[in-house]
Design an enzyme around this catalytic site. Structure first.
Site, PDB file in Angstrom:
ATOM      1  N   GLU A 152     -54.226 -14.650 -21.099  1.00  0.00           N
ATOM      2  CA  GLU A 152     -55.453 -14.104 -21.693  1.00  0.00           C
ATOM      3  C   GLU A 152     -55.691 -14.605 -23.123  1.00  0.00           C
ATOM      4  OE1 GLU A 152     -55.865  -9.975 -19.134  1.00  0.00           O
ATOM      5  OE2 GLU A 152     -54.920  -9.866 -21.113  1.00  0.00           O
ATOM      6  N   GLU A 308     -55.807 -11.086 -11.931  1.00  0.00           N
ATOM      7  CA  GLU A 308     -55.454  -9.688 -12.194  1.00  0.00           C
ATOM      8  C   GLU A 308     -56.650  -8.789 -11.903  1.00  0.00           C
ATOM      9  OE1 GLU A 308     -54.023  -8.748 -16.078  1.00  0.00           O
ATOM     10  OE2 GLU A 308     -52.756 -10.532 -16.240  1.00  0.00           O
ATOM     11  N   LYS A 357     -47.735   1.846 -19.441  1.00  0.00           N
ATOM     12  CA  LYS A 357     -46.958   2.645 -18.488  1.00  0.00           C
ATOM     13  C   LYS A 357     -47.840   3.551 -17.636  1.00  0.00           C
ATOM     14  CE  LYS A 357     -45.661   5.874 -22.202  1.00  0.00           C
ATOM     15  NZ  LYS A 357     -46.038   4.969 -23.324  1.00  0.00           N
ATOM     16  N   PHE A 358     -49.078   3.800 -18.080  1.00  0.00           N
ATOM     17  CA  PHE A 358     -49.995   4.593 -17.263  1.00  0.00           C
ATOM     18  C   PHE A 358     -50.964   3.720 -16.469  1.00  0.00           C
ATOM     19  CE2 PHE A 358     -48.950   7.616 -20.763  1.00  0.00           C
ATOM     20  CZ  PHE A 358     -48.249   8.527 -19.989  1.00  0.00           C
TER      21      PHE A 358
END
Length: 698
Positions: A152, A308, A357-358
């Site tokens: 990116e 992605e 992590k979320f």
């Protein structure tokens, strides 16, 4: 140049794999579950520079060797990354001059990725060195089928304002302009007495009093893109010394405004893109379709790779909404329908630590007992059924003009209205065409447009003289052009084109604009006698060969043309002088006819511009229907605009974004997912996707 990647037969399926976040006993479980889900490709090693080179010049490839061999033994192919988006902490300590500096002169701290200056010679040397080391070790490994350089570009360090960047910018200006006199002429520095005596006097566009030279800001944006491209080339070329697999880097179309992906496109062997939905946006599947069409267009119409996207919620939006049942499947298959030969996610296994992590993953924290995991496995089966789609193309009869330089220029300070936003009009026109079931390409304004029946110019504030001539030639040769307001105003240096507005387009449009009348906040103007309403903008249009189709019937330009049409050569140019909305509306356009009709689509007296048609559509779609019909653009009729229809090669993709089943007539062929024989129609369930192979016209 290497060709398309030697991917597994069919659609590539998988995502970013970050095994370094987990103990090695987890790896075998990962590959077992990958096989269960049908994963055949992973992107590996994106963030492991500090593990591969724990100290400068000291290398440890043992861990990477083991995971590469494990993936290979289980039949999973690898898109091997260079980890250069996140330099090790030792790099910042050893090379403090390579740190990123923002417009206010603040040195940006570490603790995240992209915290380096893209013009740093120390970064250039270190990134080239690690790329070469990785390529030398793994280019011959049979699991490595392609290369993923960096991650990116421009995500957080699109532009740096340090002294290293300032020097590199001056060198770039010397090459672009030749001498300082040419720079002064291009930038118009006599305004406010800002003339430069030498290139050494030029500073980057750091924080300054309001009214900073816009041409300076534009050139700095161009320079910054070139700095990132130079870094990519350096790593790509280091890889090619050892391997001939194709090389890519993941773009962020359309949500990384500082990167000009037209300029990037020729550098990669295959275009790949990251796309994440704005979860809180109504009908966000339309923006997804636009992103996919723009990515395909950057790829020159060739198949591209979805590198992605997310299985569910992301972690950075104000409210990170989970995807609804069936939404991940629709999202993934929509990218495939619009040209992607892969469905890859961030990431394989949800992280326990760090900023993401979320963020959802293919293997969520809830594990294999979750609905999400079952959906991931089912999607893998769907994609295996779509193997024959790989390599096929999407054809479009309509193109929308998109230019990143115009994007940059329009959104600089001191424009006639704060409501002038590049994507506002682009997305309005795209949505209107999407609702009309028209598949579109995007094109640069200077590109060859001859393959398209209709070209739409929704937001080309910056348009070079050469691009304006290109659009004129397109119309003269029989093309149909639709132009929105405030286009063709300035040249590549943000200088007003000589003469009256719109300088680059007034001849092809057959009109000129006497004065702009931007509307107050939430202001509207009535248009025509069919109930159209404009927002944001009004202007005093004077006809010079064009004829009025609709007039403003109120506001500052009441009685003057709002929508015009100009026959030029063998083609037609339309102009829309206000912001009409693309909301659903199936009413006919006044005076509209079928393709090839010789009658005027909407009448006007030319002197006052007062429309005389009756009946009426009430939005942008009404105008576009008339232009589409005149251009002879084929499209399905009488379908609800909750039904998305895309043809890719022999496959017809039907997406139902509504709450009721939809029956599409004229469909013949075999259902890819259910094997059903379709002999005239197909019914798509609410929220469902139907793909028919060897379909007839729909």
């Amino acid at each position: 140049m290497p060709g398309y990647p030697a991917l597994p037969e069919g659609i590539a399926y998988g995502g970013d794999y970050n095994p370094e976040q987990w103990p090695e006993e987890v790896w075998r479980e990962d590959v077992r579950l990958m096989r269960e889900a049908g994963v055949n490709l992973v992107s590996l090693g994106i963030f492991n520079w500090s593990l591969l080179e724990p100290a400068e010049g000291v290398y440890d490839f043992g861990r990477l060797d083991r995971i590469v061999d494990l993936l290979h033994s289980c039949g999973v192919m690898i898109d091997l990354a260079t980890p250069t988006s996140s330099p090790p902490t030792w790099f910042r300590t050893t090379h403090p001059g390579a740190r990123l500096v923002d417009r206010e002169g603040r040195v940006i701290a570490g603790g995240s990725r992209h915290s380096f200056c893209p013009s740093s010679p120390e970064y250039a040397a270190a990134s080239e060195r690690i790329a070469g080391r990785i390529a030398a070790r793994y280019a011959g490994h049979p699991a490595v089928v392609m290369w993923h350089v960096h991650n990116e570009y421009g995500w957080a360090n699109a532009r740096c304002y340090c002294e290293t960047s300032a020097k590199a910018f001056r060198d770039w200006l010397r090459e672009r302009h030749g001498d300082v006199a040419a720079l002064n002429a291009a930038w118009g520095t006599t305004f406010w007495g800002l003339t430069y005596g030498s290139f050494d006097e030029v500073e980057p566009p750091r924080i300054a009093p309001v009214g900073q030279l816009t041409a300076l800001q534009l050139d700095y944006a161009r320079f910054s893109v070139d700095a990132h491209i130079a870094n990519f080339r350096r790593e790509r070329d280091a890889i090619r010394r050892f391997g001939d697999q194709p090389v890519t880097t993941n773009f962020m179309i359309p949500n990384c405004e500082p990167m000009d992906y037209w300029r990037w496109a020729g550098e990669v062997d295959v275009v790949s893109n990251d796309h994440y939905l704005d979860a809180g946006r109504a009908e966000n599947h339309i923006e997804l379709a636009m992103a996919a069409d723009l990515t395909r267009s950057v790829a020159g119409g060739r198949p591209w790779m979805l590198m992605e996207h997310s299985t569910g919620a992301v972690n950075w939006q104000p409210r990170n909404l989970a995807k609804r049942p069936g939404e991940m499947r629709r999202n993934s298959l929509a990218h495939v329908a619009r040209g992607s030969d892969s469905v890859l996610f961030f990431q394989w296994r949800a992280s326990r630590h760090g900023a993401e992590k979320f963020h959802s993953a293919m293997l969520p924290h809830a594990g294999t007992g979750s609905d999400l995991w079952r959906d991931v496995v089912a999607l893998g089966a769907d994609l295996r059924g779509l193997a024959a789609v790989r390599g096929s193309r999407v054809e479009a009869e309509v193109a929308l003009v998109w230019d990143w330089e115009s994007y940059w220029a329009l959104e600089l300070e001191w424009r006639p209205s704060v409501d002038l936003r590049f994507r506002e009009r682009v997305e309005a026109y795209y949505e209107a065409l999407w609702r009309e079931h028209v598949t579109v390409d995007f094109a640069h304004p200077s590109a060859d447009l001859s393959a398209y029946r209709m070209v739409v110019v929704p937001s080309s504030y910056l348009l070079t003289e050469a691009a304006g001539k290109n659009l004129r030639r397109y119309v003269e040769a029989g093309g149909h052009l639709v132009v929105s307001y405030f286009s063709g105003i300035v040249d590549e240096n943000d200088a007003i084109h000589p003469g009256v507005h719109p300088g680059a387009l007034r001849d092809v449009l057959g009109l000129w604009v006497e004065e702009f009348h931007p509307l107050p906040e939430n202001g509207t103007v009535p248009v025509g006698d069919g109930g159209l309403t404009g927002r944001i903008w009004s202007e005093r249009v004077r006809l010079a060969g064009a004829r009025a189709v609709h007039a403003f019937t109120g506001g500052p330009d009441a009685g003057h043309p709002a929508v015009t049409r100009h026959e030029l050569g063998a083609g037609t140019a339309w102009y829309v002088a206000t912001a009409l909305d693309p909301a659903p509306d199936h009413a006919p356009f006044p005076g509209s006819g079928t393709a090839g009709s010789s009658g005027d689509t909407g009448a006007g007296d030319g002197g006052t511009g007062t429309g005389t048609g009756t009946g009426g559509g009430r939005d942008l779609r009404a105008i576009l229907r008339a232009a589409l019909d005149l251009a002879g653009v084929s499209r399905p009729r009488d379908l609800p605009d909750t039904l998305e229809l895309v043809r890719r090669g022999r496959h017809l993709f039907l997406f139902n974004h509504g709450d009721e089943p939809v029956t599409v007539q004229g469909v013949s062929g075999t259902g890819v997912f259910d094997g059903a024989a379709y002999t005239g129609s197909a019914t798509v369930p609410a929220g469902g996707v139907t793909v028919v192979e060897s379909a007839g016209d729909a």
